[in-house]
Design a protein around this motif. Structure first.
Motif, PDB file in Angstrom:
ATOM      1  N   GLY A 567       0.790  -1.230   0.000  1.00 51.00           N
ATOM      2  CA  GLY A 567       0.000   0.000   0.000  1.00 51.00           C
ATOM      3  C   GLY A 567       0.818   1.274   0.000  1.00 51.00           C
ATOM      4  O   GLY A 567       0.601   2.164   0.828  1.00 51.00           O
ATOM      5  N   VAL A 568       1.775   1.374  -0.900  1.00 54.92           N
ATOM      6  CA  VAL A 568       2.489   2.644  -1.053  1.00 54.92           C
ATOM      7  C   VAL A 568       2.531   3.025  -2.536  1.00 54.92           C
ATOM      8  O   VAL A 568       2.409   2.168  -3.410  1.00 54.92           O
ATOM      9  CB  VAL A 568       3.943   2.606  -0.502  1.00 54.92           C
ATOM     10  CG1 VAL A 568       3.973   2.172   0.953  1.00 54.92           C
ATOM     11  CG2 VAL A 568       4.819   1.704  -1.346  1.00 54.92           C
ATOM     12  N   GLU A 587      -7.863   3.959   4.188  1.00 53.82           N
ATOM     13  CA  GLU A 587      -9.199   4.200   3.605  1.00 53.82           C
ATOM     14  C   GLU A 587      -9.129   4.038   2.092  1.00 53.82           C
ATOM     15  O   GLU A 587      -9.942   3.371   1.471  1.00 53.82           O
ATOM     16  CB  GLU A 587      -9.723   5.623   3.914  1.00 53.82           C
ATOM     17  CG  GLU A 587      -9.997   5.923   5.379  1.00 53.82           C
ATOM     18  CD  GLU A 587      -8.705   6.091   6.177  1.00 53.82           C
ATOM     19  OE1 GLU A 587      -7.893   6.964   5.813  1.00 53.82           O
ATOM     20  OE2 GLU A 587      -8.500   5.340   7.157  1.00 53.82           O
ATOM     21  N   GLU A 588      -8.120   4.694   1.507  1.00 57.30           N
ATOM     22  CA  GLU A 588      -8.014   4.632   0.051  1.00 57.30           C
ATOM     23  C   GLU A 588      -7.713   3.203  -0.421  1.00 57.30           C
ATOM     24  O   GLU A 588      -8.245   2.734  -1.416  1.00 57.30           O
ATOM     25  CB  GLU A 588      -6.914   5.583  -0.430  1.00 57.30           C
ATOM     26  CG  GLU A 588      -6.906   5.764  -1.945  1.00 57.30           C
ATOM     27  CD  GLU A 588      -5.703   6.575  -2.432  1.00 57.30           C
ATOM     28  OE1 GLU A 588      -5.230   6.284  -3.529  1.00 57.30           O
ATOM     29  OE2 GLU A 588      -5.249   7.485  -1.692  1.00 57.30           O
ATOM     30  N   LEU A 589      -6.864   2.539   0.351  1.00 54.11           N
ATOM     31  CA  LEU A 589      -6.471   1.186  -0.029  1.00 54.11           C
ATOM     32  C   LEU A 589      -7.671   0.229   0.072  1.00 54.11           C
ATOM     33  O   LEU A 589      -7.834  -0.674  -0.749  1.00 54.11           O
ATOM     34  CB  LEU A 589      -5.322   0.713   0.874  1.00 54.11           C
ATOM     35  CG  LEU A 589      -4.527  -0.513   0.445  1.00 54.11           C
ATOM     36  CD1 LEU A 589      -3.883  -0.283  -0.919  1.00 54.11           C
ATOM     37  CD2 LEU A 589      -3.457  -0.834   1.491  1.00 54.11           C
ATOM     38  N   GLU A 630      -4.198  -5.612  12.571  1.00 58.99           N
ATOM     39  CA  GLU A 630      -5.035  -6.412  11.671  1.00 58.99           C
ATOM     40  C   GLU A 630      -5.262  -5.718  10.332  1.00 58.99           C
ATOM     41  O   GLU A 630      -5.807  -6.303   9.409  1.00 58.99           O
ATOM     42  CB  GLU A 630      -6.349  -6.843  12.338  1.00 58.99           C
ATOM     43  CG  GLU A 630      -7.356  -5.745  12.614  1.00 58.99           C
ATOM     44  CD  GLU A 630      -7.042  -4.923  13.873  1.00 58.99           C
ATOM     45  OE1 GLU A 630      -5.964  -5.147  14.501  1.00 58.99           O
ATOM     46  OE2 GLU A 630      -7.836  -4.031  14.216  1.00 58.99           O
ATOM     47  N   LEU A 631      -4.820  -4.448  10.240  1.00 56.34           N
ATOM     48  CA  LEU A 631      -4.916  -3.766   8.946  1.00 56.34           C
ATOM     49  C   LEU A 631      -3.540  -3.497   8.336  1.00 56.34           C
ATOM     50  O   LEU A 631      -3.427  -2.901   7.275  1.00 56.34           O
ATOM     51  CB  LEU A 631      -5.677  -2.446   9.105  1.00 56.34           C
ATOM     52  CG  LEU A 631      -7.180  -2.604   9.368  1.00 56.34           C
ATOM     53  CD1 LEU A 631      -7.819  -1.255   9.660  1.00 56.34           C
ATOM     54  CD2 LEU A 631      -7.871  -3.280   8.176  1.00 56.34           C
TER      55      LEU A 631
END
Ligand code: BEZ
Ligand code: MG
Length: 895
Positions: A567-568, A587-589, A630-631
């Motif tokens: 997620g980058v 959120e975006e991911l 967990e995220l």
């Protein structure tokens, strides 16, 4: 100081052609990717002879040339040896090879037992006038499990060094021509770039100019050859691609499907569906498509779906591209042979160049969007599978009609530009417009078509242009050889025409924005697929592989996949250099950040060290984000690992691994190819011991350092393993490097619950990118290559080398069994039916290349012995007898 350079006349010029033998065995002499080596050498030498080079005594045919090199005429009895060109005694060797003492640490005193007869070092090969054709020795540790396991790096053996001492100082070559992709010299230990006099590639090549025929599709390893052995590469084309087509039961299936389409509403629908289901089962498609019981009455909608899914699978097989046969240097494909390649070139949208793909133009002409057709066809929606087939057929037809118009009666492309000028812009007289006017796509946008076909015309001109021998002549005369990018001619037609000195790309320019976009699609598909197969859960960790070649061809797609999993986003500076990353918000991911274990090939490490740095910084940054475990699985695992190992979270967040500096590959491929392994555990130990070297952005300049504990811990969290296929010429069983990088069984062993991870392969070779399981991909590969008459007949038409290609696919299949256990029994069974039970085939294989045939038989026996193939005892008995028979035959030949 000025040297007076007296040009050597062509007649006096001494050329040392060097061929390879991988693995080291007679059957493999003259191995090079996609190349018919001896036919190529023969035709090159004929050309050079015409120019005045002295090739006295060159045999009449390429077959006779093979015989000359392969058989030691002096041998009194059965000899595994090749023709000996020179015997070098130890004193002479030491005098000519100043660095020989350095080799003693690994290999003891010369002569040793490789390329040696106990007293002398042996140089294999044969001289014709001023041309020497020699066989490069191999690494020498292929058959030695202990060395394979423990050598973090090695050195050349005395026989290897003696070969190059001979070439430079006894034969006195003006130039060495390494013939085809690829040898071992440039992979010997030493610095990655900027060799010093204690780097082995530098010592070996000495002062000889190095010209190197290299496959155009392998820019990464070509770069290694250039950097580490000062090679002037000359690219050669991969063989013309064809569609795999259908055969046997698969062909019957396609006929059944068309009768279903015409008769489904006549009351015969159910009966035909039953036949489709039973034939699909006979073809072992039940693992690829969910098939209902035969004979169970299905509602029409469900029938359509079953047929649609089988149809989609069949089309996938049918349209797969295969390089057929082997390339001969200087023989470009005919125009018609280039059609399949052009169809695939035309299938890609080229947004930056303003070119729409042919499938998208055709889809638009019937009011549809091609992406939507791809999606729905993948789901098995019958009418869209059919529409996609029509689009494919119309694409082939339109391009064929165009190619026909640009070629003469002999099938040669005459003058594309002139022809094109007389065709383009002539509206309804344009051949593709004429062709399409008889199809449902007659409304295709004429302007978009014109732009596309203008581009295809240029591509066609480049595909059939031939500069492979021309460039060689330039190089041999010390003249300039034009550089050009290496890569996949379908993605990047600028790779053509071949005959270029291959370059890669600016390593800091990747991943590009386009690569990032493609990567997101693949990653999301991978995660979706894993969720479906795994109770709706995201994988916590994916163990994946980065290669240099595919990142060059795709401008960093697999690199970008890693970034997207965690997620980058990559950020480029004003000069376009990608040197920063920024996290995408959770959120975006819209999903957890997935942890990764990145296994970089040694080649990737050499070419993309900056990007390893970027990745390492990205992983560490993500591990340090203040987010719930967990995220953010990177953080979750790094915290656990830091506690267990008593280190900082940042250090525990080590995920970017490769070999030790100067070393390549896990060596599992060598062990499998040479059958020099005891059990799977041993292969897994090799992987761990050779691949556990980590890059650390917090220790600039430190190189790779061994971090085996973190490596094992990170791998033990992997729920899935993952690799990429990026271009049609090279697939899972074509080369041994894919299974060499595969950690599937290893992960299973390391996981606390002993569960086998899912294994995925992304396939971005076509416009409609796919993520398949490894076992699906192995099946697809087996169906389109090893078991496909079109493929193996194509190979057999290349004779001696073709038999080896068949054997190689089977050996690589065993490699997949060994590393992943994802090969179905029927693959071996069908292979046995095809190559052993068919008497004519068997005789042909045995007489064309007995050494490769012996290995083929041995590999079947090995597959059975190691528990990968269960079959009737009589099959095994037959194989044992054949083994004996071919042994006797081989001894007879050498006697
Ligand atoms: C690479 O390009 O990274 C690569 C090439 C050959 C074998 C393995 C990896
Ligand atoms: Mg290689």
């Amino acid at each position: 100081m000025w040297h007076l350079v007296v040009p050597i006349s062509l007649e006096d010029k001494k050329l040392a052609i060097t061929v390879f033998s991988f693995p080291p065995d007679k059957r493999n002499v003259g191995t090079a990717a996609y190349l018919n080596v001896f036919s190529s050498i023969f035709s090159v030498l004929k050309e050079l002879q015409g120019d005045g080079y002295n090739v006295e005594g060159l045999p009449e045919t390429s077959e006779a040339l093979i015989e000359d090199i392969l058989h030691d005429k002096e041998a009194q009895f059965s000899s595994p040896n090749l023709n000996v060109a020179y015997k070098m005694n130890v004193r002479e060797y030491q005098a000519l090879t100043p660095y020989s003492t350095a080799l003693e640490e690994n290999w003891g005193k010369p002569p040793g037992n490789l390329n040696a007869d106990g007293e002398n070092l042996l140089v294999y090969g044969k001289q014709y006038g001023n041309v020497f054709i020699g066989v490069q020795p191999t690494f020498g540790y292929e058959g030695d499990p202990m060395r394979l396991l423990f050598s973090k790096s090695a050195s050349p053996h005395h026989g290897f060094a003696a070969y190059y001492s001979f070439v430079e100082k006894i034969f006195k070559a003006d130039v060495v021509l390494h013939f085809g992709t690829h040898g071992s010299l440039e992979f010997m230990p030493g610095k990655q770039v900027g060799m010093s006099d204690v780097c082995y590639p530098d010592s070996l090549i000495g002062n000889i100019p190095n010209v190197y025929y290299y496959a155009a599709n392998n820019p990464s390893e070509a770069t290694i050859a250039k950097r580490r052995s000062y090679a002037n590469t000359i690219s050669y084309l991969t063989p013309p691609a064809e569609n795999a087509g259908l055969y046997k039961g698969l062909k019957q299936l396609s006929e059944l499907i068309s009768s279903y389409q015409s008769l489904k509403d006549t009351g015969r629908g159910q009966q035909i569906v039953s036949s489709i289901i039973s034939t699909a089962k006979q073809c072992n498609l039940d693992k690829d498509v969910d098939l209902p019981e035969e004979g169970v009455e299905l509602p029409t909608k469900d029938r359509d779906l079953v047929v649609g899914k089988v149809y989609n699978k069949i089309m996938e097989i049918e349209s797969r591209l295969l390089p057929c046969g082997l390339h001969v240097i200087g023989e470009p494909p005919t125009a018609m042979e280039a059609v399949a390649t052009l169809v695939n070139i035309a299938a890609l949208d080229r947004v930056e160049e303003g070119i729409s793909s042919l499938p998208s133009i055709l889809a638009e002409s019937v009011g549809r969007n091609i992406e939507e057709i791809y999606r729905s066809s993948d789901k098995g929606v019958l009418k869209d599978v059919e529409l996609l087939r029509q689009i494919t057929e119309a694409s082939r037809g339109a391009i064929t009609s165009f190619v026909e118009r640009t070629t003469n009666s002999k099938g040669q492309v005459v003058d594309v530009s002139n022809k094109l000028t007389s065709i383009l812009g002539f509206g309804i007289n344009e051949p593709w417009i004429q062709y399409l006017s008889d199809t449902k796509f007659y409304r295709g946008d004429k302007e978009k078509l014109r732009v596309l076909f203008e581009y295809l015309g240029e591509c066609l001109r480049l595909i059939v242009a031939d500069n492979e021998v021309g460039s060689l002549k330039q190089a041999l005369e010390g003249k300039f050889v034009e550089p050009g990018p290496g890569g996949d001619p379908i993605r990047n037609p600028k790779v053509l025409p071949t005959g270029k000195n291959i370059h890669a790309l600016d390593p800091q320019s990747i991943p590009t924005t386009a690569a990032m976009e493609s990567a997101k699609i693949v990653v999301e598909r991978l995660l979706e697929r894993q969720k479906i197969d795994n109770g709706g859960k995201y994988p916590e960790t994916v163990a994946l592989v980065l290669w240099g070649t595919d990142n060059i061809k795709t401008y960093g797609e697999s690199l970008a996949q890693v970034l997207w999993m965690i997620g980058v986003n990559p950020i480029a500076d004003n000069l376009g250099r990608v040197n920063r990353v920024e996290p995408v918000s959770l959120e975006e991911l819209g999903r957890p950040r997935v942890d990764v274990v990145v296994n970089c090939s040694g080649v990737f490490r050499d070419l993309f060290i900056n990007q390893m740095n970027l990745l390492d910084r990205a992983v560490k940054m993500v591990a340090e984000l203040d987010e719930p475990a967990e995220l953010n699985y990177v953080r979750k695992h790094a915290i656990e690992q830091a506690e267990t190992l008593g280190i900082e979270v940042r250090e525990a967040a080590t995920r970017i691994f490769s070999n030790a500096s100067g070393s390549y590959s896990s060596n599992i491929n060598l062990a499998v190819e040479n059958s020099s392994w005891n059990d799977e555990k041993q292969l897994q130990d090799m992987y761990l011991s050779r691949k556990s070297f980590a890059f650390d952005s917090d220790a600039p300049g430190a190189g790779m350092s061994e971090k085996r504990q973190v490596f094992e811990m990170a791998l033990s969290t992997a729920d899935a393993t993952f690799q990429n296929l990026d271009s049609s010429e090279i697939s899972l069983t074509d080369v041994s490097h894919y299974f060499d990088s595969d950690p599937t069984n290893l992960v299973q062993n390391l996981r606390k619950d002993g569960k086998k991870p899912s294994a995925y392969i992304a396939d971005t070779t076509t416009a409609n990118a796919q993520v398949r399981t490894l076992s699906e991909t192995v099946r697809l590969d087996a169906r389109t290559k090893l078991l496909n008459p079109k493929w193996y007949e194509g190979m057999l038409s290349s004779g001696y080398e073709g038999v080896r290609e068949i054997e190689k696919r089977l050996t690589n299949t065993v490699g997949w069994s060994a590393t992943s256990g994802q090969v179905d029994n029927w693959v071996y069974e069908e292979a046995n039916t095809t190559f052993i039970q068919d008497e004519d085939m068997l005789k042909k294989l045995m007489s064309t290349n007995p050494n490769s045939f012996r290995k083929l038989v041995q590999t079947f026996l090995e597959a059975n012995g190691r528990g990968y193939w269960e079959t009737e005892e009589e099959n095994i008995e037959k194989l044992r007898q054949l083994y004996q028979e071919v042994e006797d035959k081989i001894e007879g030949i050498d006697r």
